[in-house]
Write a protein that holds these residues in place. Structure first.
Motif, PDB file in Angstrom:
ATOM      1  N   GLN A 476      -9.931   4.393  67.925  1.00  0.00           N
ATOM      2  CA  GLN A 476     -10.493   4.658  66.867  1.00  0.00           C
ATOM      3  C   GLN A 476     -12.107   4.407  66.810  1.00  0.00           C
ATOM      4  N   GLN A 477     -12.255   3.041  67.379  1.00  0.00           N
ATOM      5  CA  GLN A 477     -13.638   2.598  67.292  1.00  0.00           C
ATOM      6  C   GLN A 477     -14.331   3.151  68.287  1.00  0.00           C
ATOM      7  N   TYR A 478     -13.725   3.438  69.438  1.00  0.00           N
ATOM      8  CA  TYR A 478     -14.638   4.193  70.527  1.00  0.00           C
ATOM      9  C   TYR A 478     -15.114   5.395  70.244  1.00  0.00           C
ATOM     10  N   ARG A 479     -14.403   6.226  69.507  1.00  0.00           N
ATOM     11  CA  ARG A 479     -14.729   7.782  69.246  1.00  0.00           C
ATOM     12  C   ARG A 479     -15.754   7.413  67.989  1.00  0.00           C
ATOM     13  N   LEU A 480     -15.625   6.492  67.292  1.00  0.00           N
ATOM     14  CA  LEU A 480     -16.714   6.313  66.202  1.00  0.00           C
ATOM     15  C   LEU A 480     -18.178   5.913  66.589  1.00  0.00           C
ATOM     16  N   ASN A 481     -18.222   5.333  67.794  1.00  0.00           N
ATOM     17  CA  ASN A 481     -19.257   4.689  68.340  1.00  0.00           C
ATOM     18  C   ASN A 481     -19.667   5.294  69.525  1.00  0.00           C
ATOM     19  N   VAL A 482     -19.104   6.585  70.287  1.00  0.00           N
ATOM     20  CA  VAL A 482     -19.338   6.860  71.270  1.00  0.00           C
ATOM     21  C   VAL A 482     -21.021   7.379  71.279  1.00  0.00           C
ATOM     22  N   GLY A 483     -21.408   7.436  72.373  1.00  0.00           N
ATOM     23  CA  GLY A 483     -23.055   7.945  72.664  1.00  0.00           C
ATOM     24  C   GLY A 483     -23.862   6.912  73.112  1.00  0.00           C
ATOM     25  N   THR A 484     -25.062   7.308  73.672  1.00  0.00           N
ATOM     26  CA  THR A 484     -26.117   6.574  74.418  1.00  0.00           C
ATOM     27  C   THR A 484     -27.357   6.364  73.447  1.00  0.00           C
ATOM     28  N   ILE A 485     -27.169   7.322  72.687  1.00  0.00           N
ATOM     29  CA  ILE A 485     -28.966   7.514  71.709  1.00  0.00           C
ATOM     30  C   ILE A 485     -28.676   6.158  70.744  1.00  0.00           C
ATOM     31  N   ILE A 486     -29.783   5.384  71.042  1.00  0.00           N
ATOM     32  CA  ILE A 486     -29.684   4.041  70.336  1.00  0.00           C
ATOM     33  C   ILE A 486     -31.130   4.294  69.401  1.00  0.00           C
ATOM     34  N   GLU A 487     -30.914   4.306  68.187  1.00  0.00           N
ATOM     35  CA  GLU A 487     -32.283   4.522  67.041  1.00  0.00           C
ATOM     36  C   GLU A 487     -32.158   3.008  66.446  1.00  0.00           C
ATOM     37  N   GLU A 488     -33.144   2.770  65.825  1.00  0.00           N
ATOM     38  CA  GLU A 488     -33.165   1.684  64.883  1.00  0.00           C
ATOM     39  C   GLU A 488     -32.158   2.092  63.881  1.00  0.00           C
ATOM     40  N   PRO A 489     -31.634   0.986  63.152  1.00  0.00           N
ATOM     41  CA  PRO A 489     -30.527   1.249  62.355  1.00  0.00           C
ATOM     42  C   PRO A 489     -31.100   2.165  61.124  1.00  0.00           C
ATOM     43  N   MET A 490     -30.437   2.828  60.761  1.00  0.00           N
ATOM     44  CA  MET A 490     -30.767   4.034  59.808  1.00  0.00           C
ATOM     45  C   MET A 490     -30.102   3.830  58.452  1.00  0.00           C
ATOM     46  N   VAL A 491     -30.885   4.421  57.265  1.00  0.00           N
ATOM     47  CA  VAL A 491     -30.201   4.502  56.151  1.00  0.00           C
ATOM     48  C   VAL A 491     -30.359   6.112  55.475  1.00  0.00           C
ATOM     49  N   ARG A 492     -29.559   6.442  54.775  1.00  0.00           N
ATOM     50  CA  ARG A 492     -29.849   7.810  54.138  1.00  0.00           C
ATOM     51  C   ARG A 492     -30.756   7.681  53.147  1.00  0.00           C
ATOM     52  N   VAL A 493     -31.549   8.537  52.867  1.00  0.00           N
ATOM     53  CA  VAL A 493     -32.632   8.811  51.880  1.00  0.00           C
ATOM     54  C   VAL A 493     -32.173   9.647  50.984  1.00  0.00           C
ATOM     55  N   ARG A 494     -31.803   9.359  49.706  1.00  0.00           N
ATOM     56  CA  ARG A 494     -31.251  10.340  48.670  1.00  0.00           C
ATOM     57  C   ARG A 494     -32.086  10.513  47.577  1.00  0.00           C
ATOM     58  N   LEU A 495     -32.497  11.821  47.077  1.00  0.00           N
ATOM     59  CA  LEU A 495     -33.449  12.179  46.149  1.00  0.00           C
ATOM     60  C   LEU A 495     -32.649  12.067  44.620  1.00  0.00           C
ATOM     61  N   VAL A 496     -33.157  10.977  43.763  1.00  0.00           N
ATOM     62  CA  VAL A 496     -32.557  10.738  42.571  1.00  0.00           C
ATOM     63  C   VAL A 496     -33.474  11.068  41.335  1.00  0.00           C
ATOM     64  N   ARG A 497     -32.839  10.623  40.285  1.00  0.00           N
ATOM     65  CA  ARG A 497     -33.785  11.001  38.969  1.00  0.00           C
ATOM     66  C   ARG A 497     -34.709   9.543  38.850  1.00  0.00           C
ATOM     67  N   GLY A 498     -35.999   9.773  38.697  1.00  0.00           N
ATOM     68  CA  GLY A 498     -36.975   8.758  38.834  1.00  0.00           C
ATOM     69  C   GLY A 498     -36.828   7.804  37.649  1.00  0.00           C
ATOM     70  N   ARG A 499     -37.586   6.807  37.587  1.00  0.00           N
ATOM     71  CA  ARG A 499     -37.917   5.780  36.481  1.00  0.00           C
ATOM     72  C   ARG A 499     -39.382   5.731  35.946  1.00  0.00           C
ATOM     73  N   GLY A 500     -40.172   6.665  36.604  1.00  0.00           N
ATOM     74  CA  GLY A 500     -41.560   6.446  36.062  1.00  0.00           C
ATOM     75  C   GLY A 500     -42.263   5.399  36.406  1.00  0.00           C
ATOM     76  N   HIS A 501     -42.454   4.803  37.592  1.00  0.00           N
ATOM     77  CA  HIS A 501     -43.205   3.760  38.032  1.00  0.00           C
ATOM     78  C   HIS A 501     -44.596   4.111  38.065  1.00  0.00           C
ATOM     79  N   LYS A 502     -45.201   3.225  37.905  1.00  0.00           N
ATOM     80  CA  LYS A 502     -46.901   3.463  37.737  1.00  0.00           C
ATOM     81  C   LYS A 502     -47.235   4.008  39.196  1.00  0.00           C
TER      82      LYS A 502
END
Length: 834
Positions: A476-502
């Motif tokens: 299970q762990q092998y199949r989740l991690n297979v591959g040789t492309i190593i990018e820097e650790p990534m995070v998803r960028v999600r568009l949400v309602r803003g809070r009106g910062h300056k």
């Protein structure tokens, strides 16, 4: 008129295919029929053909013929591509003729973007033709039912092979091909490529897993020569930097004059900047899009669909679109920034007028004055159709470890049998048995230093002497991690309602839990505070916060948003282009082809200092303020120069020259310090021949590596690929900080207790080959031995102006940055001219 050979081969085509050609008023090209004849002769083939020559159809003609003559249950042809986008494009180009012929042939794609349910179904109910990537192939071969899926396989089509064989993805692919040769010994391989420097090596590469079958090397002649130009501008050419902002108005006018323009850049940061700059002046509201690997799959597919439909005017893109893509009516390719290699430039040029008999049209836009020289060198190389693609590489131990674990997930194996199979993969053809056994031991136990920890025991030996996985979770762990492309650790960028910062006043609410824009490297968000604005996906967004592996942003307005920087995506300057640049500088009669700003700059350098020779190394030393500078011009690429800078500063410290730092570009290296370098050299207390001696790649390199964080960073990548450190777990993913802490701890243990551990060996190999460019640096040091020209100066030289700007770069964005750079350059040039 057709030749006799063509006419004879045409009779071999099924009537339905021959009629389809006739209905289109087309004739099969000779090389397409040659591939068909190779297949009919039971051979594998490597086809080298220019862009637009119909390589895709050549690759699939034998498949269509076979499936028409003999209906086939299950998987018949496996197509492998280096890009997900290319697989999608080829599927579209293949399903169209299949539909027009009314053939009952099923075609599907399988990439990381394919829904999980469809990927699951494909294992049990595969199409006749499956288009996929090396990572998905490794995943498929790791299942116990791989023999059932691939037992019916007859053909493999490897597209753009040159883009795979020089990377770890190619090593993983070669091992998978060796496994397929065992599961389907009747299969044959057809490899396709347009830009190959050594076709013989690539032919050997595809022949290795199938030694019993002949391999034909086929070439296609012809093709209209491309039409290339370098942007002709009266605007001031920058001295340094990579934004090419000066050219934005000219590029916008160029876009208006063409149907569809592809604007290639070398990094995702440049793509974001150029896209934003074009939109800022887009008074005509032209449909201009952005395409790079960090954007969401929905965003990328939307752009691709618009290209097909012809509803888009221009696309700013990175290498995500430079291999074999044939979308829309592209009539111009623009390369913004120097291309770094003639093969890469030829590949990108081929996206325009993607037809063999029509010339591709391209425009090169240098970002600075040194890049003008490189663009001119690339233009000459492309006109000569010179190829400078890299040769295939030998296999790494980390990739082999991943493959061994995958094969254990499929079925228990005997070590002797798997070793013999691995040796049929070209990169591992010379693998010693002792190394294989050490890699196997590492996969099974973690190696000597880690075998006491149960978590690293991934394989166990059965009573019959076979190796199997220790428990189902390993698979299970092998199949989740297979591959040789190593990018820097990534995070998803999600568009949400803003809070009106300056800093980021939002344009209004957009609904809770808005859409995912894509992914960005985790470290970038560590540089932000809530309310900071930055550009992503062609929008200006404000940072709202981060939780787990998601960063939340809102739409915003800002004059000077930050530009995200990405760790990957930079290309090295090819050795061939570097040689041409040195030759051009050393040959004044060639300067007439250059813009007057650049030729005047070369003359100023000749008058104030001297010019670098073609085979020698120019070293300038001069004081400025309270510091002293050493600038040299090897033209060997940023990686080699960075390594050289690290090693030279160590040597200068020993000579008590008191160095303070260095900066490296693709073309030059600058070191500064407190010691009077000119006086040290003049009084023989510092010998340049000794300073640049090749022996720096011995003890100095070893000592520096022992102290450097580079080894730990490289080890982290090897540990991830080998499976020692897992990025993904069911339902969650490790953060970059967690991965770094884990890998640093393991590195320290191994380095202290088992310094010859197989992963430490893999780390040193990767550092020397990829991050340090040791071989290229060694060749340079040998070339300049006894050919070092020292020029002591009392002030900065014209060639050193770009280097001083690199030292003084401030985090200024937009027009402010360009203005500040121009002002600084003016001041430095006045200083150089006294």
């Amino acid at each position: 008129m057709r030749s006799r050979t063509e006419s004879a081969a045409l009779t071999d085509l099924p009537p339905i295919i021959a009629n389809w050609f006739a209905a289109k008023n087309w004739s099969p090209r000779t090389h397409q029929l040659d591939v068909l004849q190779s297949w009919n002769a039971g051979a594998s083939a490597l086809l080298i053909a220019p862009t637009g020559a119909g390589k895709t159809l050549a690759g699939f003609l034998p498949t269509l013929q076979d499936l028409i003559h003999t209906p086939h249950e299950g998987l018949h042809t496996l197509y492998l591509s280096p890009l997900k986008a290319l697989a999608v494009d080829v599927a579209r180009n293949l399903t169209t003729p299949i539909g027009e012929m009314g053939l009952r042939i099923t075609v599907e794609t399988r990439t990381g973007d394919t829904p999980a349910a469809r990927r699951q179904r494909q294992r049990y109910d595969p199409p006749n033709i499956l288009l996929t990537t090396p990572e998905q192939l490794a995943l498929l071969t790791s299942h116990p039912d791989a023999h059932r899926l691939f037992g019916s396989l007859k053909r493999i089509v490897l597209d753009e092979l040159h883009a795979l064989v020089t990377s770890k993805r190619g090593e993983l692919l070669s091992l998978a091909l060796a496994r397929l040769a065992k599961l389907a010994p009747q299969m044959r391989i057809t490899a396709l490529s347009a830009t190959v420097a050594r076709p013989d090596l690539l032919a050997d590469w595809i022949a290795a897993p199938l030694p019993q079958a002949p391999t034909h090397l086929l070439t296609a002649s012809g093709g209209a020569p491309p039409v290339l130009h370098i942007l002709d501008t009266d605007d001031r050419l920058p001295w340094a930097g990579h934004s090419a902002a000066y050219a934005t108005p000219a590029l916008y006018e160029t876009i208006k004059q063409h149907r569809i323009t592809l604007l290639f850049v070398n990094t995702r940061s440049q793509a974001e900047m150029l896209f934003q700059a074009l939109w800022a002046i887009n008074d005509d509201m032209l449909p201009i899009a952005l395409h790079h690997g960090s954007l969401s799959v929905e965003q990328r597919r939307k752009v691709e669909a618009a290209m097909v439909a012809g509803t888009i005017k221009a696309v700013v893109c990175t290498s995500t679109l430079d291999l074999g893509i044939d979308w829309g009516d592209v009539d111009l390719v623009v390369q913004v920034g120097a291309p770094k290699g003639s093969s890469r430039m030829l590949q990108r040029i081929g996206r325009a007028n993607h037809r063999l008999d029509e010339p591709s049209k391209a425009l090169l836009v240098p970002s600075n004055r040194f890049e003008v020289l490189e663009c001119e060198a690339a233009l000459e190389a492309v006109e000569e159709r010179h190829q400078d693609s890299e040769d295939p590489v030998s296999g790494g131990y980390d990739v082999l470890a991943q493959h061994i674990l995958g094969m254990a997930c499929a079925d228990p194996f005997a070590a002797d049998d798997l070793y013999a199979e691995v040796r049929r993969a070209w990169p591992y053809r010379d693998l010693p048995r002792e190394k294989f056994d050490r890699v196997l031991d590492f996969v099974a136990t973690g190696g000597y230093a880690l075998r006491a920890y149960e978590r690293y025991a991934r394989l166990k030996k059965t009573a019959e002497g076979l190796w199997r996985i220790a428990n189902p979770q390993v698979a299970q762990q092998y199949r989740l991690n297979v591959g040789t492309i190593i990018e820097e650790p990534m995070v998803r960028v999600r568009l949400v309602r803003g809070r009106g910062h300056k800093q980021g006043a939002t344009t209004g609410p957009i609904g809770r839990g808005g859409r995912v824009l894509g992914e960005m490297e985790e470290y970038f968000f560590g540089t932000l505070v809530v309310g900071d604005t930055f550009m992503f996906g062609g929008e200006i967004v404000a940072f709202e916060g981060i939780r787990d592996n998601e960063a939340f942003v809102s739409r915003a307005f800002a004059k000077d948003p930050k530009i995200p920087s990405y760790m990957g995506g930079k290309f090295p300057l090819s050795t061939y282009l570097a040689e041409r640049v040195r030759k051009m500088i050393a040959t004044p009669e060639d300067w007439r082809r250059l813009p007057h700003q650049v030729s005047d700059w070369l003359r100023l350098q000749r008058d104030v200092s001297t010019l670098p020779g073609q085979e020698s190394l120019l070293v300038e030393t001069f004081p400025r303020g309270t510091q002293n500078y050493l600038v040299c011009y090897p033209f060997e690429g940023r990686l080699a120069h960075q390594t050289l800078g690290m090693l030279l500063t160590r040597r200068l410290e020993r000579s008590r020259a008191r160095p303070l730092g260095f900066v490296a570009t693709e073309y030059a290296l600058c070191i500064w310090g407190l010691g009077d370098l000119s006086a040290l050299i003049r009084t023989d207390r510092l010998s340049l021949d000794e300073l640049f001696s090749e022996d720096m790649l011995g003890d100095d390199l070893e000592a520096w590596l022992d102290e450097s964080a580079l080894m730990k960073r490289t080890f982290r990548n090897c540990a991830i690929i080998s499976g020692l450190i897992e990025r993904r777990h069911p339902g969650k993913e490790k953060t970059g900080r967690q991965i770094t802490m884990s890998s640093d701890l393991i590195y320290d243990v191994l380095y202290q207790h088992e310094p010859d551990h197989i992963l430490i060996q893999a780390t040193r190999r990767d550092a020397a080959r990829g991050l340090l460019d040791i071989e290229r640096l060694g060749n340079m040091l040998r070339r300049i031995r006894k050919h070092i020209v020292h020029k002591p100066l009392d002030r900065i030289s014209p060639f050193a102006v770009p280097m001083m700007l690199e030292i003084g770069r401030e985090p200024i964005f937009g027009e402010g940055r360009e203005s500040a750079m121009a002002d600084a350059a003016d001041e430095l040039l006045r200083e150089a001219l006294g």
